[in-house]
Design a protein around this motif. Structure first.
Motif, mmCIF file in Angstrom:
data_model
loop_
_atom_site.group_PDB
_atom_site.id
_atom_site.type_symbol
_atom_site.label_atom_id
_atom_site.label_comp_id
_atom_site.label_asym_id
_atom_site.label_seq_id
_atom_site.Cartn_x
_atom_site.Cartn_y
_atom_site.Cartn_z
ATOM 1 N N LYS A 192 13.778 13.496 29.016
ATOM 2 C CA LYS A 192 12.860 14.561 29.410
ATOM 3 C C LYS A 192 13.189 15.787 28.573
ATOM 4 O O LYS A 192 14.231 16.408 28.755
ATOM 5 N N GLY A 193 12.308 16.113 27.611
ATOM 6 C CA GLY A 193 12.611 17.188 26.681
ATOM 7 C C GLY A 193 13.811 16.822 25.841
ATOM 8 O O GLY A 193 13.854 15.750 25.231
ATOM 9 N N ASN A 194 14.829 17.703 25.821
ATOM 10 C CA ASN A 194 16.046 17.401 25.068
ATOM 11 C C ASN A 194 17.154 16.832 25.954
ATOM 12 O O ASN A 194 18.294 16.693 25.515
ATOM 13 N N LYS A 195 16.815 16.510 27.193
ATOM 14 C CA LYS A 195 17.804 15.972 28.117
ATOM 15 C C LYS A 195 17.683 14.443 28.195
ATOM 16 O O LYS A 195 16.590 13.910 28.345
ATOM 17 N N ILE A 196 18.809 13.783 28.067
ATOM 18 C CA ILE A 196 18.861 12.324 28.169
ATOM 19 C C ILE A 196 19.803 11.969 29.314
ATOM 20 O O ILE A 196 20.944 12.423 29.359
ATOM 21 N N LYS A 197 19.292 11.168 30.230
ATOM 22 C CA LYS A 197 20.010 10.894 31.470
ATOM 23 C C LYS A 197 20.158 9.399 31.672
ATOM 24 O O LYS A 197 19.250 8.625 31.356
ATOM 25 N N THR A 198 21.302 8.987 32.188
ATOM 26 C CA THR A 198 21.526 7.585 32.536
ATOM 27 C C THR A 198 22.321 7.533 33.835
ATOM 28 O O THR A 198 23.151 8.415 34.098
ATOM 29 N N PRO A 199 22.055 6.544 34.701
ATOM 30 C CA PRO A 199 22.787 6.474 35.972
ATOM 31 C C PRO A 199 24.290 6.313 35.746
ATOM 32 O O PRO A 199 24.717 5.646 34.794
ATOM 33 N N PRO A 200 25.110 6.906 36.607
ATOM 34 C CA PRO A 200 26.563 6.748 36.489
ATOM 35 C C PRO A 200 27.008 5.378 36.978
ATOM 36 O O PRO A 200 26.335 4.758 37.806
ATOM 37 N N VAL A 201 28.142 4.924 36.479
ATOM 38 C CA VAL A 201 28.688 3.640 36.913
ATOM 39 C C VAL A 201 28.953 3.653 38.413
ATOM 40 O O VAL A 201 28.830 2.626 39.090
ATOM 41 N N SER A 202 29.277 4.814 38.960
ATOM 42 C CA SER A 202 29.558 4.919 40.396
ATOM 43 C C SER A 202 28.349 4.595 41.259
ATOM 44 O O SER A 202 28.486 4.329 42.454
ATOM 45 N N ASP A 203 27.143 4.593 40.671
ATOM 46 C CA ASP A 203 25.941 4.215 41.423
ATOM 47 C C ASP A 203 25.760 2.696 41.507
ATOM 48 O O ASP A 203 24.869 2.218 42.203
ATOM 49 N N TYR A 224 20.751 17.212 21.740
ATOM 50 C CA TYR A 224 20.447 16.560 23.017
ATOM 51 C C TYR A 224 21.506 16.901 24.051
ATOM 52 O O TYR A 224 22.682 17.051 23.732
ATOM 53 N N GLU A 225 21.067 16.989 25.304
ATOM 54 C CA GLU A 225 21.971 17.201 26.426
ATOM 55 C C GLU A 225 22.052 15.899 27.213
ATOM 56 O O GLU A 225 21.049 15.426 27.747
ATOM 57 N N ILE A 226 23.234 15.288 27.245
ATOM 58 C CA ILE A 226 23.401 13.999 27.901
ATOM 59 C C ILE A 226 23.999 14.196 29.291
ATOM 60 O O ILE A 226 24.896 15.033 29.486
ATOM 61 N N GLU A 227 23.503 13.441 30.248
ATOM 62 C CA GLU A 227 23.969 13.558 31.624
ATOM 63 C C GLU A 227 24.059 12.178 32.263
ATOM 64 O O GLU A 227 23.126 11.375 32.169
ATOM 65 N N GLU A 228 25.186 11.901 32.895
ATOM 66 C CA GLU A 228 25.337 10.705 33.716
ATOM 67 C C GLU A 228 25.154 11.133 35.165
ATOM 68 O O GLU A 228 26.047 11.738 35.760
ATOM 69 N N ALA A 229 23.987 10.847 35.712
ATOM 70 C CA ALA A 229 23.663 11.307 37.065
ATOM 71 C C ALA A 229 22.644 10.372 37.692
ATOM 72 O O ALA A 229 21.902 9.677 36.999
ATOM 73 N N SER A 230 22.608 10.378 39.014
ATOM 74 C CA SER A 230 21.681 9.517 39.753
ATOM 75 C C SER A 230 20.232 9.815 39.366
ATOM 76 O O SER A 230 19.865 10.966 39.119
ATOM 77 N N ILE A 231 19.429 8.760 39.312
ATOM 78 C CA ILE A 231 18.004 8.877 38.987
ATOM 79 C C ILE A 231 17.189 8.366 40.169
ATOM 80 O O ILE A 231 17.350 7.224 40.594
ATOM 81 N N SER A 232 16.322 9.223 40.696
ATOM 82 C CA SER A 232 15.446 8.805 41.783
ATOM 83 C C SER A 232 14.185 8.184 41.203
ATOM 84 O O SER A 232 13.805 8.478 40.067
ATOM 85 N N LYS A 238 8.034 11.451 35.695
ATOM 86 C CA LYS A 238 8.097 12.765 35.058
ATOM 87 C C LYS A 238 8.731 12.696 33.668
ATOM 88 O O LYS A 238 8.709 13.681 32.917
ATOM 89 N N ALA A 239 9.293 11.559 33.319
ATOM 90 C CA ALA A 239 10.012 11.415 32.047
ATOM 91 C C ALA A 239 9.055 11.346 30.869
ATOM 92 O O ALA A 239 7.889 10.946 31.002
ATOM 93 N N ASP A 240 9.548 11.757 29.685
ATOM 94 C CA ASP A 240 8.793 11.595 28.438
ATOM 95 C C ASP A 240 8.973 10.188 27.883
ATOM 96 O O ASP A 240 8.044 9.604 27.326
ATOM 97 N N GLU A 241 10.205 9.676 27.998
ATOM 98 C CA GLU A 241 10.517 8.342 27.486
ATOM 99 C C GLU A 241 11.490 7.658 28.429
ATOM 100 O O GLU A 241 12.319 8.304 29.075
ATOM 101 N N LEU A 242 11.403 6.334 28.494
ATOM 102 C CA LEU A 242 12.366 5.490 29.192
ATOM 103 C C LEU A 242 12.741 4.350 28.256
ATOM 104 O O LEU A 242 11.881 3.826 27.547
ATOM 105 N N SER A 264 7.865 7.039 22.452
ATOM 106 C CA SER A 264 9.118 6.385 22.032
ATOM 107 C C SER A 264 9.714 7.071 20.802
ATOM 108 O O SER A 264 10.454 6.450 20.046
ATOM 109 N N GLU A 265 9.420 8.349 20.614
ATOM 110 C CA GLU A 265 9.880 9.065 19.416
ATOM 111 C C GLU A 265 11.402 9.170 19.356
ATOM 112 O O GLU A 265 12.030 8.814 18.357
ATOM 113 N N VAL A 266 12.017 9.677 20.417
ATOM 114 C CA VAL A 266 13.475 9.816 20.441
ATOM 115 C C VAL A 266 14.134 8.438 20.464
ATOM 116 O O VAL A 266 15.158 8.207 19.821
#
Length: 282
Positions: A192-203, A224-232, A238-242, A264-266
């Motif tokens: 989403k924008g410059n943010k890239i998110k992936t679920p954490p292993v703890s999930d 890019y801003e990378i984040e390991e966090a829960s995804i609902s 709302k995402a630009d790419e998956l 699928s640009e990024v």
């Protein structure tokens, strides 16, 4: 040919006992590995994930199970199958030796290695429609066992059947907290924008080897801003790419979820960086 406990056997000779614990109780682990022209991709990560998983399951690690030993076992089997100059899918299976019911009598292990040829040397992207959905019939526990590559994969199997019966290419799995954790065959990334998110292993998602590689790559890309966090589930639309990652196919962009279509640009840029890394060696 197939390697069983260091013995090279033909496919017809390679059989399992009815009391094999991997078959009878799912008491087994596996690693799926990609080899390109005799180069094992991301071998160190595969090896240490397998060793850590065996320790968690209280399996005894043989003294000869060094990185060098298993690497040579893989390469020898590839050579015996005439695939040295090809791209190959390798599967290492480790199961606890026979004995006992739920409670084993020993913790020593047997292993097998099998190989299959792949069609492409590097990762590619397809422009075909890749539509996914959520699989909500069963949920994955958010615990340590869910992060292991064991052969207890009933949720993935039932999700695959659901996708096939309903005309989808893949399903996303949810944990018991109704958070999205991964696809049937790989880890999930959301852009989403410059943010890239992936679920954490703890999930409860698999600690994927290619997931690890991409996180290392993204750490070196300041744009890019990378984040390991829960995804609902609500975040997906709302995402630009998956995209989905695994070591065999590389990066698989998702083109549609419900009524949302994705770019699928990024994703394509990351695939180029990943392929460049493979060319110069991991």
């Amino acid at each position: 040919m197939i390697n069983i406990n260091g013995n090279l056997l033909t496919d017809n000779e390679a059989t399992l006992s009815i009391t094999n614990r991997g078959y009878a109780y799912g008491d087994a682990l596996f690693e799926t590995i990609r080899v390109n022209s005799g180069t094992i991709l991301f071998w160190e990560d595969h090896y240490f994930r397998l060793m850590a998983s065996m320790r968690i399951l209280r399996m005894e690690i043989p003294m000869n199970f060094t990185p060098e030993f298993l690497q040579q076992e893989i390469l020898d089997l590839i050579e015996k199958n005439g695939l040295t100059n090809s791209s190959v899918r390798v599967k290492i299976m480790v199961n606890r030796q026979e004995g006992g019911l739920y409670t084993p009598t020993v913790n020593s292990i047997d292993y097998s290695i099998s190989v299959k040829p792949l069609t492409t040397k590097f990762y590619t992207l397809s422009d075909d429609l890749y539509e996914i959905t959520l699989f909500k019939d069963h949920y994955v526990a958010a615990d340590l066992l869910s992060t292991l590559k064991s052969n207890n994969k009933l949720v993935n199997i039932l999700g695959g059947i659901f996708a096939k019966e309903n005309g989808f290419e893949n399903c996303l799995l949810l944990n018991a907290n109704k958070m999205v954790i991964e696809a049937l065959n790989g880890n999930l990334f959301l852009i989403k924008g410059n943010k890239i998110k992936t679920p954490p292993v703890s999930d409860g998602c698999l600690k994927g080897v290619l997931r690890t590689q991409l996180l290392r790559i993204l750490e070196k890309l300041p744009e890019y801003e990378i984040e390991e966090a829960s995804i609902s589930p609500f975040e997906l639309q709302k995402a630009d790419e998956l995209f989905i990652t695994n070591v065999i196919t590389g990066i698989q962009p998702i083109s549609k979820f419900r009524k949302k279509e994705y770019e699928s640009e990024v994703t394509r840029r990351l695939l180029g960086i990943l392929n460049a890394r493979i060319r110069i060696g991991d």
